[in-house]
Design an enzyme around this catalytic site. Structure first.
Site, PDB file in Angstrom:
ATOM      1  N   ARG A  22       0.977  -1.395   0.033  1.00 45.95           N
ATOM      2  CA  ARG A  22      -0.084  -0.118   0.096  1.00 45.95           C
ATOM      3  C   ARG A  22       0.896   1.316   0.041  1.00 45.95           C
ATOM      4  O   ARG A  22       0.441   2.366  -0.418  1.00 45.95           O
ATOM      5  CB  ARG A  22      -1.056   0.127   1.222  1.00 45.95           C
ATOM      6  CG  ARG A  22      -2.140  -0.950   0.950  1.00 45.95           C
ATOM      7  CD  ARG A  22      -2.880  -0.907   2.247  1.00 45.95           C
ATOM      8  NE  ARG A  22      -4.316  -1.387   1.778  1.00 45.95           N
ATOM      9  CZ  ARG A  22      -5.422  -1.409   2.601  1.00 45.95           C
ATOM     10  NH1 ARG A  22      -5.384  -1.179   3.964  1.00 45.95           N
ATOM     11  NH2 ARG A  22      -6.465  -1.770   2.221  1.00 45.95           N
ATOM     12  N   LYS A  73     -18.524 -16.607   4.036  1.00 41.33           N
ATOM     13  CA  LYS A  73     -19.732 -16.438   4.517  1.00 41.33           C
ATOM     14  C   LYS A  73     -20.518 -15.865   3.184  1.00 41.33           C
ATOM     15  O   LYS A  73     -20.220 -14.975   2.394  1.00 41.33           O
ATOM     16  CB  LYS A  73     -20.188 -15.313   5.434  1.00 41.33           C
ATOM     17  CG  LYS A  73     -19.736 -15.579   6.684  1.00 41.33           C
ATOM     18  CD  LYS A  73     -20.007 -14.727   7.628  1.00 41.33           C
ATOM     19  CE  LYS A  73     -19.486 -14.826   9.086  1.00 41.33           C
ATOM     20  NZ  LYS A  73     -19.554 -13.867   9.761  1.00 41.33           N
ATOM     21  N   GLY A 118      -7.120  -7.813   0.232  1.00 44.67           N
ATOM     22  CA  GLY A 118      -7.415  -8.672   1.360  1.00 44.67           C
ATOM     23  C   GLY A 118      -6.962  -9.568   1.194  1.00 44.67           C
ATOM     24  O   GLY A 118      -5.895 -10.200   0.611  1.00 44.67           O
ATOM     25  N   GLY A 154     -12.379  -4.292   1.161  1.00 46.40           N
ATOM     26  CA  GLY A 154     -13.701  -3.808   1.116  1.00 46.40           C
ATOM     27  C   GLY A 154     -14.087  -2.882   0.201  1.00 46.40           C
ATOM     28  O   GLY A 154     -15.129  -2.741  -0.553  1.00 46.40           O
TER      29      GLY A 154
HETATM   30  C1  3PG Z   1      -8.858  -1.488   5.022  1.00 45.60           C
HETATM   31  O1  3PG Z   1      -7.869  -2.155   5.125  1.00 45.60           O
HETATM   32  O2  3PG Z   1      -9.933  -2.236   4.921  1.00 45.60           O
HETATM   33  C2  3PG Z   1      -8.922  -0.032   5.048  1.00 45.60           C
HETATM   34  O3  3PG Z   1      -7.705   0.419   5.353  1.00 45.60           O
HETATM   35  C3  3PG Z   1      -9.866   0.565   5.661  1.00 45.60           C
HETATM   36  O4  3PG Z   1      -9.989   0.409   6.951  1.00 45.60           O
HETATM   37  P1  3PG Z   1     -11.096  -0.088   7.775  1.00 45.60           P
HETATM   38  O5  3PG Z   1     -11.747  -1.517   7.586  1.00 45.60           O
HETATM   39  O6  3PG Z   1     -10.781  -0.119   9.384  1.00 45.60           O
HETATM   40  O7  3PG Z   1     -12.045   1.191   7.828  1.00 45.60           O
END
Ligand code: 3PG
Ligand code: MG
Length: 395
Positions: A37, A202, A352, A375
């Protein structure tokens, strides 16, 4: 709507406030385990410095309580890593909108970098507080959003700050613009066949994603524990597998909606406990014995998925096929990653777990795009738009 980019603004002699997502994973000792990142934000950072601008960078790290400075969530090591990667000193303010940040920001010379301390040390960040946002906005002449991983949030630094900039420019950075372009092109103008492959635990986390993708893709392949809830909806035996009994009806509806386009595993690699040295069996899908739990897709499923992926024109992948941290239950995820890497498809890997898997398996440089947002990329796959981007200046 296409947004104005950092390239399109004059930055010489100006201070640019860049919202980055330096929320990097840390190990138990607090060391950075993956600095992608930070690395992916460098083009924007370099572009400002090379053109004679100065930088005020801001980010969150983790989820501190918002009650002031908390040492384990400090951006100190992030500042050090950035300085190393960009080979330029990075000053760290000890606060976000306090005296130290203001004084340091106002004395920045062209080519200098200031990183504010973790935005979430201030309660105003998560609350989207307008006064906090106004104080951040006052630190600079230009606002730039290059925090793709946080674009699905409406925290103060994402929405309130650009709103508070008044007539000052508000633009996207290279990372955000590239991420959005990749995902948008895939969704709106895919080379076909367009295949999505979704894993994870899920069904409930991925309902909107499955619905949106079923309307756009030629095939949606399902793996991970999510497959067991679908199997339950078909009357399968699942042993001790992770299932969501309250989502069975929903799974049945998705099966009906998807028809042939929704593809489920035909076999399952299961074990009698959650470890590498458990007793392992490969069984037909929906035939998991009592005392066993599904931990990966089986080899016939992996063959079938690999075959489908090999002729795809566009692939979007989100979520591992099994417990890839525990060999041999990494096999399904590995086969899928390899098939994506070897296909000629435009391939997009959601952030992720799937990004971690593709990196760990060594195929990251053989895919078109590995997203920095978990997300955020899911939100795009659901077809949602981002308030944090909508608020920026149009090109
Ligand atoms: C993440 O890694 O999902 C983003 O940096 C956002 O962080 P958060 O889910 O804690 O808002
Ligand atoms: Mg998150």
């Amino acid at each position: 709507m296409v947004k104005k980019t950092i390239e399109q603004v004059e930055v010489a002699g100006k201070r640019v406030l860049v919202r980055v997502d330096f929320n990097v994973p840390l190990d138990e000792q607090g060391r950075i385990t993956d600095d992608r990142r930070i690395e992916m934000a460098l083009p924007t950072i370099r572009s400002v410095l090379d053109r004679g601008g100065s930088l005020v960078l801001m980010s969150h790290l983790g989820r501190p309580a918002g009650g002031g400075h908390a040492p384990s969530f400090s951006l100190e090591l992030v500042a050090a890593r950035l300085a190393e990667l960009i080979d330029t000193p990075v000053a760290l303010a000890c606060d976000t909108v306090g005296a130290d940040a203001r004084q340091r920001a106002s004395s920045l010379a062209p080519g200098e970098i200031l990183l504010l301390e973790n935005l979430r040390f201030h309660p105003g960040e998560k609350a989207g507080d307008v006064e906090f946002a106004a104080r951040l906005a006052a630190l600079a002449d230009i606002y730039c959003n290059d925090a793709f991983g946080t674009c699905h949030r409406t925290d103060a630094s994402m929405v309130g700050v650009p709103e508070a900039m008044g007539q000052k420019p508000r633009v996207v950075g290279f990372l955000v613009s590239r991420e959005i372009q990749f995902l948008r092109d895939a969704l709106e103008n895919p080379r076909r066949p367009f295949v999505a492959i979704l894993g994870g635990a899920k069904v409930s986390d991925k309902i909107s994603v499955i619905q949106n993708l079923l309307a756009r893709c030629d095939q949606v392949l399902i793996g991970g524990a999510m497959a067991y809830t679908f199997s339950l909806a078909q009357g399968g035996r699942l042993g001790n597998s992770l299932v969501e009994p309250d989502k069975v009806e929903l799974a049945a509806r998705l099966l009906e909606q998807g028809g042939d386009r929704l593809v489920l595993p035909v076999d399952t690699h299961c074990g009698d406990n959650f470890s590498g040295d458990c007793d392992k069996q490969v069984v037909e899908a929906g035939q998991i014995p009592d005392g066993y739990e599904g931990l990966d897709i089986g080899p016939r499923t992996a063959d079938q998925y690999a075959e489908i992926l090999s002729t795809a024109g566009t692939v979007v992948w989100n979520g591992p096929m099994g417990v890839f941290e525990i060999p041999p239950f990494d096999e399904g995820t590995r086969r899928v990653a390899e098939a994506i890497a070897n296909s000629g498809a435009t391939s997009i890997i959601g952030g992720g777990d799937s990004a971690a898997a593709i990196e760990q398996l060594g195929f990251a440089d053989q895919v078109s795009h590995v997203s920095t947002g978990g997300g955020a990329s899911l939100a795009m796959l659901e077809g949602r738009s981002f308030a944090a981007v909508d608020v920026l200046d149009d090109a």
